[in-house]
Design a protein around this motif. Structure first.
Motif, short mmCIF file in Angstrom:
data_model
loop_
_atom_site.label_atom_id
_atom_site.label_comp_id
_atom_site.label_asym_id
_atom_site.label_seq_id
_atom_site.Cartn_x
_atom_site.Cartn_y
_atom_site.Cartn_z
N LEU A 325 0.78 -1.23 0.00
CA LEU A 325 0.00 0.00 0.00
C LEU A 325 0.82 1.29 0.00
N SER A 326 1.90 1.33 0.78
CA SER A 326 2.54 2.63 0.96
C SER A 326 4.05 2.62 0.98
N ASN A 327 4.62 1.55 1.50
CA ASN A 327 6.08 1.45 1.61
C ASN A 327 6.68 2.60 2.44
N ILE A 328 5.95 2.99 3.50
CA ILE A 328 6.44 4.09 4.34
C ILE A 328 6.70 3.66 5.78
N ALA A 329 6.22 2.47 6.16
CA ALA A 329 6.37 2.04 7.55
C ALA A 329 7.85 1.87 7.90
N ILE A 330 8.17 2.21 9.12
CA ILE A 330 9.53 2.02 9.60
C ILE A 330 9.66 0.59 10.10
N TRP A 331 10.45 -0.20 9.40
CA TRP A 331 10.64 -1.60 9.78
C TRP A 331 11.67 -1.68 10.92
N PRO A 332 11.61 -2.72 11.73
CA PRO A 332 12.67 -2.92 12.72
C PRO A 332 14.02 -2.97 12.00
#
Length: 343
Positions: A325-332
């Motif tokens: 959807l966005s590719n904006i989440a901050i991954w661990p």
């Protein structure tokens, strides 16, 4: 930007996204109701996986309020320490933490407990016949919810959800199928909502009005003469002034009928309740596809989405959804090298 991954604020709580882990019983405590290492690991993995708000499984406000002998409890101070570990760890790894306060009523299957309900009618032939609650027992239950909420403050939860769904005690009072009382707790909608109203009022004595309070309801009884979404909206409107901020819309459980389930089968109920109560709602019901969740939010059919079994199958569902959807989440940072990149 994806709406599923947009921030959401209610009262003093700001969520990093609109993904909510629904409360799901683990049946992993001992008879003392205390949390174990399993609970901490189970919830923490969903926090690492990017869920915005985790709502801990139904946690009994009384020993006789457990669904099973292996449910978590919050009826005694000795249970606080284990619950603190869960809440602390989940918040440490990026999720906000809620708890569902519940009482099983006539659906209690815990051993050696006297089961209670608004009326002395068993859930099915496999269940015991409950005792009809006296006024004194009603007062005891209301006080138990208040005491549990006071412990929630000490533990540090971000949100409390009152369990008024799935055929458990509060739902038993709300539904005409399970409440045949002739006193002030039965009959009219005002009377059937009285216990819930008293519980909310008692919880708000110790849970600040600045902190959000969530109510879970079963919007459809799936039986003739049972509650429909419009009825639940009426009942919610009778109690929301006590301090309800958000409605978590589910269905069923008050009688032994299995509904026909399909992806998004409960979303329409959430739409009706959102419209008729003017309160924000959480929708769900076999929602497993990120784009379906996004459509519900973009079309303002709900304000947040809850996910259940899909998060049991995949603790990192949120990270996969972010890629779609966005590719904006901050991954661990430990998992950054696994993040899929769009071409």
């Amino acid at each position: 930007m994806s709406k599923l991954f947009s921030n959401y604020r209610i009262k003093d709580l700001e969520l990093k996204n609109r993904i909510i882990m629904a409360p799901m019983c683990m049946y992993s405590a001992d008879d003392d109701g205390k949390a174990k290492e399993w609970h901490e690991l189970h919830y923490a993995s969903r926090a690492v996986g990017g869920v915005g708000l985790i709502i801990q499984e139904a946690t009994a406000v009384e020993s006789r309020g457990r669904i099973s002998s292996n449910d978590l409890g919050i009826w005694d101070d000795s249970q606080i320490e284990g619950l603190k570990k869960i809440a602390y760890t989940c918040r440490k790894y990026g999720a906000k933490m809620g708890i569902q306060l519940g009482h099983a009523g006539r659906k209690c299957e815990a051993e050696n407990e006297r089961i209670i309900a608004p009326s002395p009618v068993a859930f099915s032939d496999e269940y015991r016949v409950p005792a009809e609650m006296t006024k004194s027992e009603i007062n005891e239950v209301v006080k138990a919810f208040q005491n549990a909420a006071e412990r929630c403050v000490e533990i540090g939860y971000d949100i409390i959800e009152i369990h008024g769904a799935h055929g458990y005690l509060i739902n038993e009072f709300l539904s005409p199928l399970t409440n045949s009382r002739t006193d002030e707790y039965g009959g009219s909608k005002e009377n059937r909502a009285r216990l819930l109203k008293e519980v909310i009022h008692a919880v708000r004595k110790v849970w600040s009005m600045e902190k959000p309070l969530l109510l879970r309801v079963s919007a459809e009884d799936y039986a003739e003469e049972g509650n429909r979404p419009e009825d639940l909206a009426d009942l919610i409107n009778l109690v929301k002034g006590e301090g309800v901020d958000l409605i978590n819309v589910s269905s069923g459980g008050v009688v032994s009928i299995v509904p026909k389930a399909f992806q998004g089968y409960q979303v329409k109920f959430a739409e009706i309740i959102k419209e008729k109560t003017t309160l924000p709602v959480v929708a769900g019901g076999l929602i497993i596809e990120p784009h379906m969740a996004e459509e519900i939010l973009q079309n303002e059919r709900a304000d947040l989405i809850y996910f259940g079994r899909v998060l049991l199958r995949n603790p990192y569902w949120s990270l996969h959804a972010d890629n779609e959807l966005s590719n904006i989440a901050i991954w661990p940072k430990q998992y950054e090298r696994a993040k899929l990149r769009r071409r």
